[in-house]
Design a protein around this motif. Sequence first.
Motif, PDB file in Angstrom:
ATOM      1  N   CYS A 121      -8.865  -4.592  -9.432  1.00 19.42           N
ATOM      2  CA  CYS A 121      -7.582  -4.489  -8.735  1.00 19.42           C
ATOM      3  C   CYS A 121      -6.754  -3.442  -9.467  1.00 19.42           C
ATOM      4  N   PHE A 122      -5.599  -3.084  -8.922  1.00 27.73           N
ATOM      5  CA  PHE A 122      -4.729  -2.213  -9.694  1.00 27.73           C
ATOM      6  C   PHE A 122      -3.270  -2.485  -9.416  1.00 27.73           C
ATOM      7  N   ASP A 123      -2.444  -1.969 -10.323  1.00 27.14           N
ATOM      8  CA  ASP A 123      -1.012  -2.209 -10.256  1.00 27.14           C
ATOM      9  C   ASP A 123      -0.241  -0.920 -10.486  1.00 27.14           C
ATOM     10  N   LEU A 124       1.051  -1.015 -10.318  1.00 26.75           N
ATOM     11  CA  LEU A 124       1.971   0.094 -10.559  1.00 26.75           C
ATOM     12  C   LEU A 124       2.802  -0.268 -11.778  1.00 26.75           C
ATOM     13  N   TRP A 125       2.862   0.659 -12.725  1.00 25.42           N
ATOM     14  CA  TRP A 125       3.674   0.387 -13.912  1.00 25.42           C
ATOM     15  C   TRP A 125       4.058   1.669 -14.614  1.00 25.42           C
ATOM     16  N   PHE A 126       3.719   1.856 -15.836  1.00 28.58           N
ATOM     17  CA  PHE A 126       4.148   2.912 -16.736  1.00 28.58           C
ATOM     18  C   PHE A 126       4.255   4.275 -16.053  1.00 28.58           C
ATOM     19  N   GLU A 127       5.458   4.866 -16.115  1.00 24.93           N
ATOM     20  CA  GLU A 127       5.725   6.194 -15.553  1.00 24.93           C
ATOM     21  C   GLU A 127       5.334   6.298 -14.079  1.00 24.93           C
ATOM     22  N   ASP A 128       5.542   5.272 -13.336  1.00 25.79           N
ATOM     23  CA  ASP A 128       5.272   5.166 -11.895  1.00 25.79           C
ATOM     24  C   ASP A 128       3.841   5.537 -11.513  1.00 25.79           C
ATOM     25  N   ARG A 129       2.916   5.201 -12.392  1.00 26.25           N
ATOM     26  CA  ARG A 129       1.484   5.468 -12.161  1.00 26.25           C
ATOM     27  C   ARG A 129       0.731   4.164 -11.934  1.00 26.25           C
ATOM     28  N   ASN A 168      -5.959  -2.937   1.244  1.00 27.23           N
ATOM     29  CA  ASN A 168      -6.298  -4.157   1.997  1.00 27.23           C
ATOM     30  C   ASN A 168      -5.880  -4.089   3.453  1.00 27.23           C
ATOM     31  N   ASP A 169      -4.807  -3.346   3.737  1.00 31.73           N
ATOM     32  CA  ASP A 169      -4.316  -3.307   5.114  1.00 31.73           C
ATOM     33  C   ASP A 169      -5.133  -2.365   6.002  1.00 31.73           C
ATOM     34  N   GLY A 170      -6.181  -1.740   5.434  1.00 29.85           N
ATOM     35  CA  GLY A 170      -7.055  -0.861   6.205  1.00 29.85           C
ATOM     36  C   GLY A 170      -6.544   0.567   6.318  1.00 29.85           C
ATOM     37  N   SER A 171      -5.367   0.840   5.779  1.00 32.17           N
ATOM     38  CA  SER A 171      -4.827   2.203   5.845  1.00 32.17           C
ATOM     39  C   SER A 171      -5.589   3.103   4.868  1.00 32.17           C
ATOM     40  N   PRO A 172      -5.603   4.406   5.124  1.00 31.23           N
ATOM     41  CA  PRO A 172      -6.357   5.315   4.249  1.00 31.23           C
ATOM     42  C   PRO A 172      -5.699   5.465   2.877  1.00 31.23           C
ATOM     43  N   MET A 173      -6.491   5.707   1.863  1.00 32.49           N
ATOM     44  CA  MET A 173      -5.956   5.986   0.533  1.00 32.49           C
ATOM     45  C   MET A 173      -5.689   7.489   0.481  1.00 32.49           C
ATOM     46  N   ASP A 174      -4.613   7.888   1.160  1.00 33.24           N
ATOM     47  CA  ASP A 174      -4.287   9.299   1.343  1.00 33.24           C
ATOM     48  C   ASP A 174      -3.259   9.809   0.330  1.00 33.24           C
ATOM     49  N   TYR A 175      -2.859   8.965  -0.576  1.00 32.23           N
ATOM     50  CA  TYR A 175      -1.901   9.314  -1.628  1.00 32.23           C
ATOM     51  C   TYR A 175      -2.355   8.574  -2.883  1.00 32.23           C
ATOM     52  N   LYS A 176      -2.357   9.246  -4.003  1.00 26.57           N
ATOM     53  CA  LYS A 176      -2.846   8.608  -5.237  1.00 26.57           C
ATOM     54  C   LYS A 176      -1.933   8.939  -6.404  1.00 26.57           C
ATOM     55  N   SER A 205       0.886  -1.159   0.000  1.00 24.58           N
ATOM     56  CA  SER A 205       0.000   0.000   0.000  1.00 24.58           C
ATOM     57  C   SER A 205       0.928   1.215   0.000  1.00 24.58           C
ATOM     58  N   ILE A 206       0.545   2.252  -0.706  1.00 26.84           N
ATOM     59  CA  ILE A 206       1.453   3.369  -0.945  1.00 26.84           C
ATOM     60  C   ILE A 206       0.857   4.667  -0.409  1.00 26.84           C
ATOM     61  N   HIS A 207       1.682   5.401   0.360  1.00 28.66           N
ATOM     62  CA  HIS A 207       1.208   6.621   1.014  1.00 28.66           C
ATOM     63  C   HIS A 207       2.121   7.829   0.813  1.00 28.66           C
ATOM     64  N   SER A 208       3.122   7.706  -0.064  1.00 28.99           N
ATOM     65  CA  SER A 208       4.033   8.831  -0.285  1.00 28.99           C
ATOM     66  C   SER A 208       4.812   8.621  -1.578  1.00 28.99           C
ATOM     67  N   ASP A 209       5.442   9.690  -2.037  1.00 29.95           N
ATOM     68  CA  ASP A 209       6.314   9.579  -3.208  1.00 29.95           C
ATOM     69  C   ASP A 209       7.430   8.571  -2.957  1.00 29.95           C
ATOM     70  N   ALA A 210       7.991   8.578  -1.756  1.00 31.79           N
ATOM     71  CA  ALA A 210       9.089   7.660  -1.431  1.00 31.79           C
ATOM     72  C   ALA A 210       8.631   6.204  -1.495  1.00 31.79           C
ATOM     73  N   GLU A 211       7.442   5.907  -0.972  1.00 29.41           N
ATOM     74  CA  GLU A 211       6.927   4.536  -1.028  1.00 29.41           C
ATOM     75  C   GLU A 211       6.623   4.143  -2.470  1.00 29.41           C
ATOM     76  N   ASN A 212       6.063   5.056  -3.238  1.00 30.52           N
ATOM     77  CA  ASN A 212       5.776   4.765  -4.643  1.00 30.52           C
ATOM     78  C   ASN A 212       7.083   4.454  -5.384  1.00 30.52           C
ATOM     79  N   ALA A 213       8.123   5.237  -5.122  1.00 31.77           N
ATOM     80  CA  ALA A 213       9.415   5.010  -5.770  1.00 31.77           C
ATOM     81  C   ALA A 213      10.029   3.682  -5.341  1.00 31.77           C
ATOM     82  N   ALA A 214       9.871   3.311  -4.074  1.00 31.32           N
ATOM     83  CA  ALA A 214      10.422   2.040  -3.587  1.00 31.32           C
ATOM     84  C   ALA A 214       9.793   0.855  -4.303  1.00 31.32           C
ATOM     85  N   VAL A 215       8.485   0.890  -4.508  1.00 28.59           N
ATOM     86  CA  VAL A 215       7.805  -0.206  -5.202  1.00 28.59           C
ATOM     87  C   VAL A 215       8.063  -0.123  -6.707  1.00 28.59           C
TER      88      VAL A 215
END
Length: 153
Positions: free
Chosen positions: A121-129, A97-105, A60-70
């Motif tokens: 469902c959704f995934d992370l791919w093209f241009e980190d989107r 799924n972990d119940g955390s808020p979708m506070d970053y999109k 689950s992703i909540h920041s630019d740093a987490e998005n970049a890590a994945v």
Amino acid sequence: MFEKFFLLFAFVCTVSAELGCPDGWTLGKGTDKCYKLLAGLMDYDKSEAACKALSAELSSIHSDAENAAVYAYTANGAHVRLGAKRFGPGKYDFKWNDGSPMDYKRFNDQYMDNTAGKEDCFDLWFEDRWNDIHCTAQEIVVCQKPGSHVSSG
């Protein structure tokens, strides 16, 4: 007696806590989460079960740093499954799924189309989107768990 107490106190005060991960896991740069790439491709249900077997969750992703890590796991155009599912009819009606808020999109509006009403469902791919996909799609799986504090002196 006072000297022994002072030395012990000084030693305790110089020990700091740093975040660390279990063997085989990697701490995401700028995050407090550990990540692990699993072998093979899996659909949503198998992905979720595989992560839970490791006492972890799908990412689950909540920041630019987490998005970049994945996103670092998307080499050669691979798609990485994320841990969210659609809960309503809206284009962006997803919950982690972990119940955390979708506070970053980071949705890729061009591809958030819920093709045939079956992309829950959704995934992370093209241009980190993020892109909505069929939950039966076979994708790379990256599990996450919180980093744990380890002492260093």
